[in-house]
Design a protein around this motif. Structure first.
Motif, PDB file in Angstrom:
ATOM      1  N   GLY A  10       0.816  -1.217   0.000  1.00 10.94           N
ATOM      2  CA  GLY A  10       0.000   0.000   0.000  1.00 10.94           C
ATOM      3  C   GLY A  10       0.839   1.252   0.000  1.00 10.94           C
ATOM      4  O   GLY A  10       0.634   2.163   0.806  1.00 10.94           O
ATOM      5  N   SER A  12       1.310   3.297  -2.783  1.00  9.72           N
ATOM      6  CA  SER A  12       1.014   4.205  -3.900  1.00  9.72           C
ATOM      7  C   SER A  12       0.658   5.589  -3.377  1.00  9.72           C
ATOM      8  O   SER A  12       0.650   6.564  -4.138  1.00  9.72           O
ATOM      9  CB  SER A  12      -0.145   3.648  -4.732  1.00  9.72           C
ATOM     10  N   ARG A  13       0.330   5.686  -2.100  1.00  6.91           N
ATOM     11  CA  ARG A  13      -0.039   6.977  -1.506  1.00  6.91           C
ATOM     12  C   ARG A  13       0.031   6.855   0.022  1.00  6.91           C
ATOM     13  O   ARG A  13       0.339   5.777   0.552  1.00  6.91           O
ATOM     14  CB  ARG A  13      -1.447   7.409  -1.944  1.00  6.91           C
ATOM     15  N   LEU A  15       0.608   6.881   4.034  1.00  8.16           N
ATOM     16  CA  LEU A  15       1.709   6.500   4.923  1.00  8.16           C
ATOM     17  C   LEU A  15       2.692   5.556   4.237  1.00  8.16           C
ATOM     18  O   LEU A  15       3.906   5.651   4.446  1.00  8.16           O
ATOM     19  CB  LEU A  15       1.143   5.822   6.181  1.00  8.16           C
ATOM     20  N   ASN A  35      -2.864  -1.283  -5.180  1.00 10.67           N
ATOM     21  CA  ASN A  35      -4.010  -2.089  -5.587  1.00 10.67           C
ATOM     22  C   ASN A  35      -4.600  -1.541  -6.875  1.00 10.67           C
ATOM     23  O   ASN A  35      -4.637  -2.225  -7.876  1.00 10.67           O
ATOM     24  CB  ASN A  35      -5.066  -2.118  -4.470  1.00 10.67           C
ATOM     25  N   THR A  36      -5.006  -0.257  -6.854  1.00  8.55           N
ATOM     26  CA  THR A  36      -5.655   0.329  -8.042  1.00  8.55           C
ATOM     27  C   THR A  36      -4.825   1.450  -8.676  1.00  8.55           C
ATOM     28  O   THR A  36      -4.972   1.722  -9.857  1.00  8.55           O
ATOM     29  CB  THR A  36      -7.039   0.892  -7.662  1.00  8.55           C
ATOM     30  N   ASN A  37      -3.965   2.104  -7.900  1.00  8.62           N
ATOM     31  CA  ASN A  37      -3.257   3.305  -8.372  1.00  8.62           C
ATOM     32  C   ASN A  37      -1.876   2.996  -8.949  1.00  8.62           C
ATOM     33  O   ASN A  37      -0.842   3.398  -8.393  1.00  8.62           O
ATOM     34  CB  ASN A  37      -3.100   4.305  -7.217  1.00  8.62           C
ATOM     35  N   VAL A  60      -1.214  -5.882  -5.920  1.00  9.69           N
ATOM     36  CA  VAL A  60      -1.831  -6.941  -5.111  1.00  9.69           C
ATOM     37  C   VAL A  60      -3.131  -6.409  -4.513  1.00  9.69           C
ATOM     38  O   VAL A  60      -3.214  -5.239  -4.130  1.00  9.69           O
ATOM     39  CB  VAL A  60      -0.880  -7.445  -3.988  1.00  9.69           C
ATOM     40  N   ASP A  61      -4.131  -7.277  -4.489  1.00 11.13           N
ATOM     41  CA  ASP A  61      -5.373  -6.956  -3.779  1.00 11.13           C
ATOM     42  C   ASP A  61      -5.399  -7.826  -2.532  1.00 11.13           C
ATOM     43  O   ASP A  61      -5.605  -9.040  -2.612  1.00 11.13           O
ATOM     44  CB  ASP A  61      -6.592  -7.240  -4.671  1.00 11.13           C
ATOM     45  N   MET A  62      -5.173  -7.204  -1.375  1.00 10.17           N
ATOM     46  CA  MET A  62      -5.079  -7.965  -0.130  1.00 10.17           C
ATOM     47  C   MET A  62      -6.404  -8.603   0.269  1.00 10.17           C
ATOM     48  O   MET A  62      -6.434  -9.476   1.137  1.00 10.17           O
ATOM     49  CB  MET A  62      -4.572  -7.064   1.003  1.00 10.17           C
ATOM     50  N   ASN A  94       1.273  -2.539   5.480  1.00  9.97           N
ATOM     51  CA  ASN A  94       0.664  -1.230   5.663  1.00  9.97           C
ATOM     52  C   ASN A  94      -0.662  -1.081   4.931  1.00  9.97           C
ATOM     53  O   ASN A  94      -1.530  -0.327   5.372  1.00  9.97           O
ATOM     54  CB  ASN A  94       1.651  -0.154   5.181  1.00  9.97           C
TER      55      ASN A  94
HETATM   56  N1  NAP Z   1      -3.942   7.671   8.063  1.00  8.95           N
HETATM   57  C1  NAP Z   1      -4.354   7.441   9.303  1.00  8.95           C
HETATM   58  O1  NAP Z   1      -4.681   8.378  10.063  1.00  8.95           O
HETATM   59  C2  NAP Z   1      -4.413   6.044   9.858  1.00  8.95           C
HETATM   60  C3  NAP Z   1      -4.881   5.846  11.151  1.00  8.95           C
HETATM   61  C4  NAP Z   1      -4.927   4.557  11.657  1.00  8.95           C
HETATM   62  C5  NAP Z   1      -4.507   3.468  10.888  1.00  8.95           C
HETATM   63  N2  NAP Z   1      -4.079   3.687   9.632  1.00  8.95           N
HETATM   64  C6  NAP Z   1      -3.667   2.522   8.830  1.00  8.95           C
HETATM   65  O2  NAP Z   1      -2.435   2.810   8.182  1.00  8.95           O
HETATM   66  C7  NAP Z   1      -2.426   2.211   6.894  1.00  8.95           C
HETATM   67  C8  NAP Z   1      -2.147   3.272   5.834  1.00  8.95           C
HETATM   68  O3  NAP Z   1      -3.135   4.289   5.946  1.00  8.95           O
HETATM   69  P1  NAP Z   1      -3.178   5.505   4.913  1.00  8.95           P
HETATM   70  O4  NAP Z   1      -4.023   6.568   5.556  1.00  8.95           O
HETATM   71  O5  NAP Z   1      -1.825   5.864   4.463  1.00  8.95           O
HETATM   72  O6  NAP Z   1      -4.038   4.872   3.721  1.00  8.95           O
HETATM   73  P2  NAP Z   1      -4.326   5.429   2.260  1.00  8.95           P
HETATM   74  O7  NAP Z   1      -3.703   6.762   2.024  1.00  8.95           O
HETATM   75  O8  NAP Z   1      -5.802   5.278   2.043  1.00  8.95           O
HETATM   76  O9  NAP Z   1      -3.542   4.379   1.319  1.00  8.95           O
HETATM   77  C9  NAP Z   1      -3.931   3.034   1.362  1.00  8.95           C
HETATM   78  C10 NAP Z   1      -2.953   2.206   0.577  1.00  8.95           C
HETATM   79  O10 NAP Z   1      -3.374   0.846   0.686  1.00  8.95           O
HETATM   80  C11 NAP Z   1      -3.653   0.336  -0.610  1.00  8.95           C
HETATM   81  N3  NAP Z   1      -4.823  -0.542  -0.573  1.00  8.95           N
HETATM   82  C12 NAP Z   1      -6.114  -0.205  -0.312  1.00  8.95           C
HETATM   83  N4  NAP Z   1      -6.912  -1.289  -0.420  1.00  8.95           N
HETATM   84  C13 NAP Z   1      -6.107  -2.308  -0.758  1.00  8.95           C
HETATM   85  C14 NAP Z   1      -6.322  -3.683  -1.035  1.00  8.95           C
HETATM   86  N5  NAP Z   1      -7.549  -4.229  -1.034  1.00  8.95           N
HETATM   87  N6  NAP Z   1      -5.258  -4.457  -1.353  1.00  8.95           N
HETATM   88  C15 NAP Z   1      -4.013  -3.936  -1.408  1.00  8.95           C
HETATM   89  N7  NAP Z   1      -3.725  -2.654  -1.177  1.00  8.95           N
HETATM   90  C16 NAP Z   1      -4.769  -1.853  -0.853  1.00  8.95           C
HETATM   91  C17 NAP Z   1      -3.908   1.537  -1.497  1.00  8.95           C
HETATM   92  O11 NAP Z   1      -3.618   1.168  -2.844  1.00  8.95           O
HETATM   93  P3  NAP Z   1      -4.266   1.883  -4.138  1.00  8.95           P
HETATM   94  O12 NAP Z   1      -4.250   3.374  -3.850  1.00  8.95           O
HETATM   95  O13 NAP Z   1      -3.352   1.503  -5.244  1.00  8.95           O
HETATM   96  O14 NAP Z   1      -5.633   1.341  -4.334  1.00  8.95           O
HETATM   97  C18 NAP Z   1      -2.943   2.555  -0.916  1.00  8.95           C
HETATM   98  O15 NAP Z   1      -1.645   2.358  -1.415  1.00  8.95           O
HETATM   99  C19 NAP Z   1      -3.777   1.524   6.710  1.00  8.95           C
HETATM  100  O16 NAP Z   1      -3.654   0.129   7.004  1.00  8.95           O
HETATM  101  C20 NAP Z   1      -4.665   2.217   7.711  1.00  8.95           C
HETATM  102  O17 NAP Z   1      -5.719   1.379   8.177  1.00  8.95           O
HETATM  103  C21 NAP Z   1      -4.023   4.937   9.086  1.00  8.95           C
END
Ligand code: NAP
Length: 159
Positions: A10, A12-13, A15, A35-37, A60-62, A94
């Motif tokens: 994860g 592509s964007r 964290l 996954n999509t980006n 990969v699609d988790m 992640n």
């Molecule tokens: N940001 C926060 O405040 C926060 C707080 C608590 C926990 N977290 C956890 O920290 C992690 C990262 O958060 P984030 O805010 O950086 O998320 P984000 O910006 O929404 O990015 C999510 C990443 O995960 C990938 N992804 C989404 N669905 C997927 C799937 N089915 N299979 C494989 N990859 C998938 C996306 O890929 P595509 O874009 O290519 O689809 C993207 O690269 C997550 O696990 C989230 O639950 C974040």
């Protein structure tokens, strides 16, 4: 010494992207997933290559547990063709979704998806990746501060 290789899911964007770029800044090579980006993931790869580090992006699609064996095969091929290696060093689990759905609107499919992406997928990706992680490597699981809060609430209730 050969550079260490980190696999960040994860990336592509968000964290994951930040982690991939910072690991590269620290001198690691990176396998990142999307996954999509795909376009955004390739931009992260370009940024890492500009830092004179190696990087590749894999899809990969988790949520699709059955695809994980083929994903492990893709990792093995990428290691061989880009690093002439059989193993990598660090797995950073992640990838995830932040969607919150009111309980009245949750479908069984959405529920299964959430558990597959955040639990079953993470468990079995780690399980399947262990044979291709070098000795003295590591696995990191990205979670949420909310879990600490929930744990404290449970402790409070049990008192
Ligand atoms: N940001 C926060 O405040 C926060 C707080 C608590 C926990 N977290 C956890 O920290 C992690 C990262 O958060 P984030 O805010 O950086 O998320 P984000 O910006 O929404 O990015 C999510 C990443 O995960 C990938 N992804 C989404 N669905 C997927 C799937 N089915 N299979 C494989 N990859 C998938 C996306 O890929 P595509 O874009 O290519 O689809 C993207 O690269 C997550 O696990 C989230 O639950 C974040």
């Amino acid at each position: 010494m050969a550079p260490k290789i980190a696999l960040v899911t994860g990336a592509s964007r968000g964290l994951g992207k930040d982690m991939a770029l910072n690991l590269a800044k620290k001198g690691l090579d990176v396998i990142l997933t999307y996954n999509t980006n795909k376009i955004e993931a390739e931009k992260v790869v370009s940024e890492i290559v500009q830092m004179k580090r190696k990087a590749v992006a894999l899809q990969v699609d988790m949520a699709n547990i059955k695809s994980l064996d083929s994903f492990i095969g893709q990792i093995a091929s990428a290691l061989k063709s880009n690093w002439n290696a059989d193993k990598f060093d660090f797995l950073i689990n992640n990838a995830g979704t932040g969607a919150t759905i009111p309980i009245s609107q949750v479908t069984e499919e959405a529920f299964d998806n959430l558990l597959n992406i955040h639990y079953k997928g993470v468990y079995f990706l780690t399980h399947k990746a262990i044979p291709i992680i070098n000795d003295h490597g590591g696995v990191i699981f990205i979670s949420s501060g909310t879990t600490v809060f929930v744990f404290l609430v449970i402790l409070f209730i049990l008192q």
